[in-house]
Design an enzyme around this catalytic site. Structure first.
Site, short mmCIF file in Angstrom:
data_model
loop_
_atom_site.label_atom_id
_atom_site.label_comp_id
_atom_site.label_asym_id
_atom_site.label_seq_id
_atom_site.Cartn_x
_atom_site.Cartn_y
_atom_site.Cartn_z
N TYR A 1 -50.59 7.90 30.60
CA TYR A 1 -51.28 7.82 31.44
C TYR A 1 -52.64 6.92 30.92
O TYR A 1 -53.41 7.59 29.97
CB TYR A 1 -51.77 8.74 32.32
CG TYR A 1 -51.22 8.79 33.77
CD1 TYR A 1 -51.70 7.55 34.59
CD2 TYR A 1 -50.19 9.51 34.29
CE1 TYR A 1 -51.10 7.40 35.91
CE2 TYR A 1 -49.66 9.38 35.52
CZ TYR A 1 -50.18 8.29 36.15
OH TYR A 1 -49.47 8.24 37.63
N GLU B 1 -55.23 5.38 33.05
CA GLU B 1 -56.25 5.02 34.04
C GLU B 1 -57.65 4.57 33.65
O GLU B 1 -58.34 5.44 33.15
CB GLU B 1 -56.05 6.16 35.17
CG GLU B 1 -55.38 5.92 36.20
CD GLU B 1 -55.22 7.05 37.28
OE1 GLU B 1 -55.95 8.01 37.05
OE2 GLU B 1 -54.62 6.73 38.25
N ASP C 1 -53.55 -19.82 41.63
CA ASP C 1 -52.35 -19.04 41.17
C ASP C 1 -51.56 -20.18 40.30
O ASP C 1 -50.82 -20.66 40.84
CB ASP C 1 -51.73 -18.57 42.42
CG ASP C 1 -50.58 -17.82 42.18
OD1 ASP C 1 -50.06 -17.49 40.97
OD2 ASP C 1 -50.14 -17.11 43.08
N THR D 1 -48.63 -14.85 36.59
CA THR D 1 -47.55 -13.93 36.19
C THR D 1 -47.41 -14.34 34.68
O THR D 1 -47.75 -15.22 34.38
CB THR D 1 -46.16 -14.13 36.72
OG1 THR D 1 -45.64 -15.35 36.44
CG2 THR D 1 -46.21 -13.90 38.26
N LYS E 1 -42.99 -16.13 33.59
CA LYS E 1 -42.48 -17.41 33.97
C LYS E 1 -42.56 -18.34 32.98
O LYS E 1 -41.83 -17.96 31.61
CB LYS E 1 -43.04 -17.84 35.09
CG LYS E 1 -42.53 -16.98 36.45
CD LYS E 1 -43.08 -17.35 37.66
CE LYS E 1 -42.75 -16.32 38.86
NZ LYS E 1 -43.59 -16.71 40.14
N ARG F 1 -42.53 -8.84 32.61
CA ARG F 1 -42.72 -9.19 34.04
C ARG F 1 -44.03 -8.47 34.19
O ARG F 1 -44.19 -7.12 34.12
CB ARG F 1 -41.41 -8.39 34.65
CG ARG F 1 -41.32 -8.83 36.16
CD ARG F 1 -39.91 -8.37 36.55
NE ARG F 1 -39.03 -9.36 36.07
CZ ARG F 1 -38.83 -10.74 36.54
NH1 ARG F 1 -39.46 -10.87 37.63
NH2 ARG F 1 -37.99 -11.40 35.93
C1 LIG Z 1 -43.78 -15.96 41.22
C2 LIG Z 1 -45.13 -16.08 41.67
C3 LIG Z 1 -45.99 -15.05 42.10
C4 LIG Z 1 -45.65 -13.59 42.30
O1 LIG Z 1 -45.11 -12.91 41.23
P1 LIG Z 1 -44.61 -11.45 41.48
O2 LIG Z 1 -44.86 -11.08 40.05
O3 LIG Z 1 -42.92 -11.77 41.83
O4 LIG Z 1 -45.17 -10.77 42.36
C5 LIG Z 1 -47.12 -15.24 42.88
N1 LIG Z 1 -47.49 -16.48 42.97
C6 LIG Z 1 -46.92 -17.54 42.59
C7 LIG Z 1 -47.38 -19.00 42.97
C8 LIG Z 1 -45.54 -17.48 42.05
O5 LIG Z 1 -44.78 -18.25 41.76
#
Ligand SMILES: *Cc1c(COP(=O)(O)O)cnc(C)c1O
Length: 412
Positions: free
Chosen positions: A51, A53, A197, A223, A226, A232
């Site tokens: 942990y 935090e 994002d 994220t 990707k 992840r």
């Molecule tokens: C994949 C994605 C997310 C979310 O990711 P998670 O890890 O699945 O919650 C957020 N914003 C965009 C634009 C994405 O393509």
């Protein structure tokens, strides 16, 4: 694997079957990738036992000295990678990174301006089925019906009329370059915050192959799994002025203990991404997407916006008389994994759709190049012309397996 096989043969066997599926097929889901063995090893490590935090130097538990070192490395490397003043590497996912920025900047019922889900946006950008659509008021922009790209003048017009607290940009299914500076300028003009994002394109942004949002928009979320090719998870970057409010929103605002094994793996991913070879890799992702786009167009398929600038392609199946769902299933039978996707001005439900989204990050990680992309485009074109021809699909499925065998998931 042997500890797992001894303790839980059912899960061990499921994991092995999934390994074979990944090994034998072509992964064209634009949001997926293959991590390195080093990332896998860090993720599967004893860092999960603790942990931690709080943040480095300010934890709520003892014994965090090595976790502080790991999290500091992850933060410093992420800052170096994107040239960010501040980084938070604790969000468990991309959605939770977004959630934290909203929590830091908006009150319940405040207005968010974001891209329509059906035209490329993400669930966490204000969809009525997401908390974002229920906690906040939402106004949305789409793409221009003729060019199928973002019309910044139209976004500005909505912003001036609606006066949002937050403008969200960045997408999950948009094949073109996004002008983050234009979004920030629109936000400045109406006294709104701007969040980019970059979940899908983080690798391209990190390597300078897509214009950056970091230091341009107020907040950047991403994220790590990707195009960045890490574990992840999520992350947030911003200037120092917003550092304290972001950190407070992530913990204790949104989350409890951080996933320290994942943070260690994020640090490994960022180190890998700082190498020159990562830029080469991302360059190849883009070259591969262009080669695949050309091949698909040679097959007579219509691509949304007429092509791609990044790692993904949207195919419009409307004039083929087949749905995204049917296409996804037919390609799946040939071991080609893609996802059905809505297209601009979609007439069908999100469970059926009129489009397919195809991406090159995962096959590029396996070492495939333009020649293979061209071939895959032909496979896709042939199947989409004849989706009930099972012998053809079976034959292509065999070719796909032998192509996959030439590019092992983990060559060592
Ligand atoms: C994949 C994605 C997310 C979310 O990711 P998670 O890890 O699945 O919650 C957020 N914003 C965009 C634009 C994405 O393509």
């Amino acid at each position: 694997m042997s500890y797992l096989a001894d303790t839980d043969p059912e899960i061990a066997s499921i994991i092995h079957k999934e390994f074979e599926r990944q090994r034998d097929g072509l992964e064209l889901i634009a949001s997926e990738n293959l991590v390195s063995r080093a990332v896998l090893e860090a993720m599967g490590s004893i860092m999960t036992n603790k942990y931690a935090e709080g943040y480095p130097g300010k934890r709520y538990y003892g014994g965090c000295e090595f976790h502080d070192m790991a999290e500091n490395l992850a933060r410093d490397r992420l800052k170096a990678l994107f040239g960010a003043e501040h980084a938070n590497v604790q969000p468990h996912s991309g959605t939770q990174a977004n959630m934290a920025v909203y929590f830091a900047t908006m009150k319940l019922g405040d207005l968010m301006l974001s891209m329509k889900l059906s035209q490329g946006g993400h669930l966490s950008h204000g969809s009525p089925v997401s908390f974002t659509g229920q906690f906040y008021r939402v106004s949305q922009y789409g793409v221009d019906p003729r060019t199928e790209t973002i019309d910044y003048g139209a976004v500005e017009e909505i912003a001036r009329k609606e006066r949002p607290t937050m403008i969200v940009c960045g997408a999950s299914a948009y094949p073109r370059t996004i002008d983050f500076r234009a979004f920030q300028e629109i936000a400045d003009g109406v006294d709104a915050y701007c969040m980019a994002d970059i979940a899908h394109i983080a690798g391209l942004v990190a390597t300078g192959l897509h214009p950056t949002s970091v230091g341009v928009t107020d907040f950047t979320t991403t994220t790590t799994h990707k195009t960045l090719r890490g574990p992840r998870g999520g992350a947030i970057m911003c200037n120092t002025e917003y550092a304290a409010m972001v950190d407070k929103a992530v913990f204790p605002g949104m989350q409890g203990g951080p996933l320290m094994h994942t943070i260690a793996a994020k640090a490994v991913c960022f180190k890998e991404a700082l190498r020159p070879s990562f830029k080469e890799y991302n360059r190849q992702i883009i070259k591969n997407a262009r080669a695949m786009a050309e091949s698909l167009m040679e097959q007579g398929l219509r691509l949304v916006s007429g092509g791609t600038d990044n790692h993904l392609i949207l195919i419009d199946l409307t004039d083929r008389g087949i749905t995204g769902l049917e296409a996804e299933q037919a390609l799946g039978r040939a071991h080609i994994t893609v996802n059905k996707n809505t297209i601009p001005n979609e007439q069908r439900s999100p469970f059926v759709t009129s489009g397919l989204r195809v991406g090159t990050p995962a096959v590029t990680s396996r070492g495939m190049k333009e020649e293979e992309m061209h071939q895959i485009g032909e496979y896709i074109g042939k199947i989409l012309k004849d989706i009930h021809n099972e012998p053809l699909i079976r034959k292509i499925g065999e070719d796909v397996r032998s192509m996959a065998a030439r590019f092992p998931l983990y060559p060592d």
